[in-house]
Design an enzyme around this catalytic site. Structure first.
Site, PDB file in Angstrom:
ATOM      1  N   CYS A   1      38.925  25.753  13.300  1.00 60.54           N
ATOM      2  CA  CYS A   1      37.517  25.943  13.672  1.00 60.54           C
ATOM      3  C   CYS A   1      37.393  27.032  14.726  1.00 60.54           C
ATOM      4  O   CYS A   1      36.419  27.775  14.728  1.00 60.54           O
ATOM      5  CB  CYS A   1      36.911  24.637  14.150  1.00 60.54           C
ATOM      6  SG  CYS A   1      37.913  23.777  15.357  1.00 60.54           S
TER       7      CYS A   1
ATOM      8  N   HIS B   1      40.692   9.163   8.349  1.00 59.40           N
ATOM      9  CA  HIS B   1      41.248  10.513   8.287  1.00 59.40           C
ATOM     10  C   HIS B   1      40.843  11.166   6.960  1.00 59.40           C
ATOM     11  O   HIS B   1      40.361  10.497   6.044  1.00 59.40           O
ATOM     12  CB  HIS B   1      42.781  10.452   8.423  1.00 59.40           C
ATOM     13  CG  HIS B   1      43.357  11.611   9.186  1.00 59.40           C
ATOM     14  ND1 HIS B   1      42.808  12.865   9.140  1.00 59.40           N
ATOM     15  CD2 HIS B   1      44.433  11.701  10.015  1.00 59.40           C
ATOM     16  CE1 HIS B   1      43.528  13.679   9.912  1.00 59.40           C
ATOM     17  NE2 HIS B   1      44.511  13.000  10.463  1.00 59.40           N
ATOM     18  N   ALA B   2      41.037  12.491   6.860  1.00 63.70           N
ATOM     19  CA  ALA B   2      40.739  13.191   5.610  1.00 63.70           C
ATOM     20  C   ALA B   2      41.614  12.618   4.489  1.00 63.70           C
ATOM     21  O   ALA B   2      42.779  12.253   4.711  1.00 63.70           O
ATOM     22  CB  ALA B   2      40.996  14.680   5.784  1.00 63.70           C
TER      23      ALA B   2
ATOM     24  N   GLU C   1      32.298  17.924  16.343  1.00 67.48           N
ATOM     25  CA  GLU C   1      32.996  19.201  16.512  1.00 67.48           C
ATOM     26  C   GLU C   1      33.057  19.810  15.117  1.00 67.48           C
ATOM     27  O   GLU C   1      33.840  19.382  14.278  1.00 67.48           O
ATOM     28  CB  GLU C   1      34.381  18.924  17.098  1.00 67.48           C
ATOM     29  CG  GLU C   1      34.955  20.110  17.806  1.00 67.48           C
ATOM     30  CD  GLU C   1      35.752  20.969  16.872  1.00 67.48           C
ATOM     31  OE1 GLU C   1      35.139  21.897  16.279  1.00 67.48           O
ATOM     32  OE2 GLU C   1      36.949  20.734  16.721  1.00 67.48           O
ATOM     33  N   LEU C   2      32.181  20.786  14.870  1.00 71.88           N
ATOM     34  CA  LEU C   2      32.016  21.288  13.503  1.00 71.88           C
ATOM     35  C   LEU C   2      32.584  22.697  13.375  1.00 71.88           C
ATOM     36  O   LEU C   2      33.437  23.091  14.142  1.00 71.88           O
ATOM     37  CB  LEU C   2      30.544  21.201  13.118  1.00 71.88           C
ATOM     38  CG  LEU C   2      29.912  19.812  13.384  1.00 71.88           C
ATOM     39  CD1 LEU C   2      28.436  19.801  13.066  1.00 71.88           C
ATOM     40  CD2 LEU C   2      30.638  18.716  12.607  1.00 71.88           C
TER      41      LEU C   2
ATOM     42  N   SER D   1      33.134  19.555   8.640  1.00 74.19           N
ATOM     43  CA  SER D   1      32.091  20.485   8.192  1.00 74.19           C
ATOM     44  C   SER D   1      30.715  20.058   8.709  1.00 74.19           C
ATOM     45  O   SER D   1      30.514  18.910   9.117  1.00 74.19           O
ATOM     46  CB  SER D   1      32.072  20.511   6.667  1.00 74.19           C
ATOM     47  OG  SER D   1      31.727  19.227   6.184  1.00 74.19           O
TER      48      SER D   1
HETATM   49  P1  NDP Z   1      34.888  17.769   5.523  1.00 69.33           P
HETATM   50  O1  NDP Z   1      33.912  17.880   6.621  1.00 69.33           O
HETATM   51  O2  NDP Z   1      34.400  17.399   4.180  1.00 69.33           O
HETATM   52  O3  NDP Z   1      36.001  16.668   5.947  1.00 69.33           O
HETATM   53  C1  NDP Z   1      36.259  16.276   7.270  1.00 69.33           C
HETATM   54  C2  NDP Z   1      36.261  14.755   7.380  1.00 69.33           C
HETATM   55  O4  NDP Z   1      34.945  14.269   7.141  1.00 69.33           O
HETATM   56  C3  NDP Z   1      37.144  14.076   6.349  1.00 69.33           C
HETATM   57  O5  NDP Z   1      37.703  12.914   6.913  1.00 69.33           O
HETATM   58  C4  NDP Z   1      36.165  13.724   5.244  1.00 69.33           C
HETATM   59  O6  NDP Z   1      36.612  12.676   4.431  1.00 69.33           O
HETATM   60  C5  NDP Z   1      34.957  13.324   6.056  1.00 69.33           C
HETATM   61  N1  NDP Z   1      33.678  13.444   5.359  1.00 69.33           N
HETATM   62  C6  NDP Z   1      33.331  14.308   4.370  1.00 69.33           C
HETATM   63  N2  NDP Z   1      32.051  14.117   4.008  1.00 69.33           N
HETATM   64  C7  NDP Z   1      31.571  13.122   4.770  1.00 69.33           C
HETATM   65  C8  NDP Z   1      30.312  12.465   4.851  1.00 69.33           C
HETATM   66  N3  NDP Z   1      29.283  12.807   4.079  1.00 69.33           N
HETATM   67  N4  NDP Z   1      30.164  11.484   5.764  1.00 69.33           N
HETATM   68  C9  NDP Z   1      31.181  11.130   6.558  1.00 69.33           C
HETATM   69  N5  NDP Z   1      32.404  11.704   6.512  1.00 69.33           N
HETATM   70  C10 NDP Z   1      32.600  12.689   5.639  1.00 69.33           C
HETATM   71  O7  NDP Z   1      35.725  19.079   5.480  1.00 69.33           O
HETATM   72  P2  NDP Z   1      36.456  19.759   4.225  1.00 69.33           P
HETATM   73  O8  NDP Z   1      37.849  19.343   4.257  1.00 69.33           O
HETATM   74  O9  NDP Z   1      35.724  19.534   2.941  1.00 69.33           O
HETATM   75  O10 NDP Z   1      36.292  21.274   4.612  1.00 69.33           O
HETATM   76  C11 NDP Z   1      35.080  21.941   4.335  1.00 69.33           C
HETATM   77  C12 NDP Z   1      34.699  22.870   5.461  1.00 69.33           C
HETATM   78  O11 NDP Z   1      34.597  22.142   6.685  1.00 69.33           O
HETATM   79  C13 NDP Z   1      35.686  23.954   5.794  1.00 69.33           C
HETATM   80  O12 NDP Z   1      35.535  25.037   4.964  1.00 69.33           O
HETATM   81  C14 NDP Z   1      35.356  24.262   7.212  1.00 69.33           C
HETATM   82  O13 NDP Z   1      34.262  25.125   7.244  1.00 69.33           O
HETATM   83  C15 NDP Z   1      34.936  22.938   7.774  1.00 69.33           C
HETATM   84  N6  NDP Z   1      35.995  22.279   8.520  1.00 69.33           N
HETATM   85  C16 NDP Z   1      35.991  22.394   9.850  1.00 69.33           C
HETATM   86  C17 NDP Z   1      36.984  21.824  10.586  1.00 69.33           C
HETATM   87  C18 NDP Z   1      37.002  21.926  12.041  1.00 69.33           C
HETATM   88  O14 NDP Z   1      38.076  21.881  12.622  1.00 69.33           O
HETATM   89  N7  NDP Z   1      35.860  22.023  12.683  1.00 69.33           N
HETATM   90  C19 NDP Z   1      38.082  21.086   9.966  1.00 69.33           C
HETATM   91  C20 NDP Z   1      37.976  20.989   8.524  1.00 69.33           C
HETATM   92  C21 NDP Z   1      36.958  21.580   7.862  1.00 69.33           C
HETATM   93  P3  NDP Z   1      37.260  12.974   2.969  1.00 69.33           P
HETATM   94  O15 NDP Z   1      38.469  13.802   3.205  1.00 69.33           O
HETATM   95  O16 NDP Z   1      37.559  11.625   2.459  1.00 69.33           O
HETATM   96  O17 NDP Z   1      36.200  13.709   2.191  1.00 69.33           O
END
Ligand code: NDP
Length: 455
Positions: free
Chosen positions: A262, A155-156, A228-229, A207
Site C-alpha cells: 500500500c 485473514h485473506a 488502512e486501505l 481494498s
Molecule cells: P481485498 O480488500 O479484497 O482483501 C483484503 C481482506 O479483506 C481479505 O481478508 C478479504 O477476504 C477481505 N474482504 C474482501 N472483501 C470484503 C468485504 N466485502 N467485507 C469484508 N472483508 C472483505 O483485497 P484484494 O486481495 O482483492 O486486493 C484488491 C486490491 O486491494 C489491491 O489491488 C489493492 O489495491 C488493495 N489492497 C491493499 C492492501 C493494503 O495493504 N492496503 C493489501 C491488499 C490489497 P478474502 O480474501 O476472503 O476475499
C-alpha cells in the site's frame, strides 16, 4: 475462490481448507468472550513476557515462516525473512512500552483526583490482506493484546497456512486459549461477525471496497473501525536532490514485495531539469532486476499473488497505453513461464483521464510524471483520491518545509522511502482510510479512554 494455498510461482494448488461452519464460528466467538474476561485481568508484566516469547519464536523460526509466506503469496524469500524479523520487533516494542503507553494520565481539574485510564474493549476483529501476511497481523495483534483485548483474525483466503501459523505462535508463546484465534472464513461471513454483540470493534487492511463494506456494517452497529486501505503514493524528486540515491531508493520503494504494498511509491513526480536523467537510470535499474522463483535467494522480483491481481494490473496498464501513454520498459505479462509474472514496467506521458490519475497500480509498475517546478509537483501529488504516504527528495530547506506542510498524506518522508516503523504512527487520510496503527497512537485505537473524576 475458496480458502486455499495456491503457489503463485507455479499455479499449483498445494492445500485447501474448509471454511468454518456457522456453529464453529459461534463457538469461537463464545471462546473469545470468555477468554477476554480472564485475559483482561492478567498483569501487564505477564502479557509482556508472552509477547517477548512470541518475538523469540518468530526470530528463531524465520526460515520456516518465511518459506510459508513465499509459498502462499510469492514475495521473495529474503523479504519474507525480513518480514518475520520485523514482526519480532513489533512484539518486543509493545512488550517494552505498553506499560508506559497505558499508564494513567493525570489531569488537573476541580476534582481532588482526576485522570485518564486506558482499558481494553474486548474481542477485536482484524480483517487482513495477503501482501504482508505476517506483518499486517502482528502490527494489529501486538498492541491489541498488550492492551488486554483479545484478537479474532479473518485473514485473506489465499494465505490460510500463515493465518493458522500465527494463532499457533501466540499459543506457543503462552497466551491463553482464546486470546488470539484465527477464523478460516470467507469475506461473506465478515458482516455477521462484525454485527455480533461480542465483537467490540474491527480493523481492516485491504481494498477500498472491502473497507467500505466493513465500515458500513460496523457503522450500523455503532462499532469503531480502523481502516488502512490503498494508496498511490507520490515520490517527488526536485532538482537539488541526490539523484543517485533517489533513483536507487525509487527502485526499492516501487518493487518492495513485488510491487504489492500500500505504501509503495507508485507515482514518480520529477522536475523537468532532471527528468530525462532520472528516467534513464530508472529504466536501467528496472531492467537489471532478477525476476524469477521467489524461493531463490537472488530473486528481486517474484510473481504477483494471484492471477486476478495480474489481470487487474495489466488492465490498468493496457488502458493507459490505449489512451496514448508511453512505455519505457515492460508493459505486458511474462507468458513464457507458469505463474503470475509481470515485468518491471515504467509508463509515462499520460493524457488526461488515464487510470494513472486515479487508480492504485498494485504491482511492479512505475508511473512517471514530469513537472515544471515544486508547485506543480505538490499539485500533481495531491491530485489523487488517496493520501497514505509521500516521499520527497530535495536538499533545499524551504522546499522541504513546503513538502512537509502541503503534501496530503498520513506520512511524509524526506530523502527516504516511506516505511512503517513500530515507533511511528502509520495510516492514511482521504480514501486511504482512517485511524492509526503502531506507535503510542496505535495502542490507543482499541481501548476505552476512561475519564476518572474523584471529588
Ligand atoms: P481485498 O480488500 O479484497 O482483501 C483484503 C481482506 O479483506 C481479505 O481478508 C478479504 O477476504 C477481505 N474482504 C474482501 N472483501 C470484503 C468485504 N466485502 N467485507 C469484508 N472483508 C472483505 O483485497 P484484494 O486481495 O482483492 O486486493 C484488491 C486490491 O486491494 C489491491 O489491488 C489493492 O489495491 C488493495 N489492497 C491493499 C492492501 C493494503 O495493504 N492496503 C493489501 C491488499 C490489497 P478474502 O480474501 O476472503 O476475499
Amino acid at each position: 475462490m475458496g480458502i486455499a494455498t495456491i503457489n503463485p510461482a507455479t499455479g499449483e494448488t498445494l492445500k485447501t481448507f474448509d471454511p468454518l461452519t456457522d456453529a464453529e464460528i459461534e463457538t469461537k466467538l463464545a471462546v473469545a468472550k470468555r477468554a477476554f474476561e480472564q485475559y483482561r485481568q492478567t498483569p501487564l508484566r505477564q502479557r509482556s513476557a508472552w509477547m517477548n516469547e512470541a518475538a523469540r519464536i518468530l526470530q528463531e523460526n524465520k526460515e520456516q515462516f518465511g518459506k510459508l509466506m513465499t509459498q502462499e503469496m510469492g514475495k521473495p524469500l529474503k523479504a519474507a525473512h525480513a518480514e518475520t524479523e520485523k514482526c519480532a520487533l513489533v512484539c518486543r516494542y509493545y512488550a517494552e512500552h505498553a506499560a508506559e503507553f497505558l499508564a494513567d494520565v493525570p489531569a488537573s481539574t476541580d476534582a481532588s483526583q482526576s485522570f485518564v485510564r486506558y482499558q481494553p474493549m474486548g474481542p477485536i476483529l482484524a480483517v487482513m490482506p495477503w501482501n504482508f501476511p505476517f506483518w499486517q497481523v502482528f502490527r494489529f495483534a501486538a498492541p491489541a493484546l498488550m492492551a488486554g483485548n483479545v484478537g479474532l483474525l479473518k485473514h485473506a483466503s489465499n494465505v490460510p497456512q500463515c493465518a493458522v501459523k500465527i494463532e499457533e505462535i501466540f499459543r506457543q508463546a503462552g497466551f491463553p486459549e482464546g486470546a488470539f484465534q484465527t477464523l478460516l472464513v470467507g469475506a461473506d461471513k465478515v458482516a455477521a461477525i462484525v454485527a455480533d454483540d461480542r465483537v467490540m470493534a474491527a480493523t481492516l487492511t485491504g481494498s477500498e471496497g472491502a473497507g467500505i463494506s466493513l465500515a458500513s456494517t460496523a457503522g450500523k452497529h455503532l462499532k469503531k473501525t480502523v481502516l488502512e486501505l490503498g494508496g498511490s503514493d507520490p515520490f517527488i524528486v526536485l532538482e537539488s536532490a541526490d539523484l543517485e540515491a533517489a533513483v536507487s531508493t525509487a527502485v526499492a520503494a516501487r518493487m518492495l514485495n513485488n510491487g504489492q504494498s500500500c505504501i509503495a511509491a507508485k507515482r514518480f513526480i520529477v522536475v523537468d531539469a532532471i527528468a530525462d536523467s532520472f528516467a534513464q537510470r530508472l529504466v536501467e535499474k528496472f531492467q537489471a532486476l532478477k525476476i524469477g522463483d521467489p524461493m531463490h535467494p537472488d530473486t528481486d522480483l517474484g510473481p504477483l499473488a494471484t492471477p486476478g491481481m495480474l489481470k487487474d494490473l495489466d488492465d490498468l496498464v493496457q488502458e493507459c497505453i490505449a489512451r496514448g501513454s508511453k512505455v519505457l520498459t515492460g508493459g505486458k505479462p511474462l507468458t513464457d513461464r507458469p505463474g503470475n509474472y509481470y515485468p518491471p514496467t515504467i509508463l509515462t506521458d499520460f493524457p488526461p483521464g488515464t487510470p494513472a490519475e486515479s487508480e492504485e497500480f498494485f504491482g511492479p509498475v512505475a508511473l512517471l510524471f514530469r513537472v515544471a517546478n515544486i508547485d506543480e509537483a505538490i499539485a500533481r501529488a495531491n491530485n489523487i483520491p488517496y493520501g497514505l504516504g509521500a516521499s520527497a527528495w530535495t536538499n533545499v530547506e524551504e522546499e522541504r518545509d513546503r513538502l512537509i506542510n502541503e503534501l496530503e498524506a498520513g506520512a511524509v518522508f524526506i530523502n527516504g522511502m516511506v516505511k512503517s516503523d513500530p515507533r511511528l504512527p502509520f495510516g492514511g487520510i482521504k480514501r486511504s482510510g482512517y485511524g492509526r496503527e503502531l506507535g503510542i497512537q496505535g495502542i490507543h485505537e482499541f481501548v476505552n479512554i476512561k475519564t476518572v473524576w474523584v471529588k
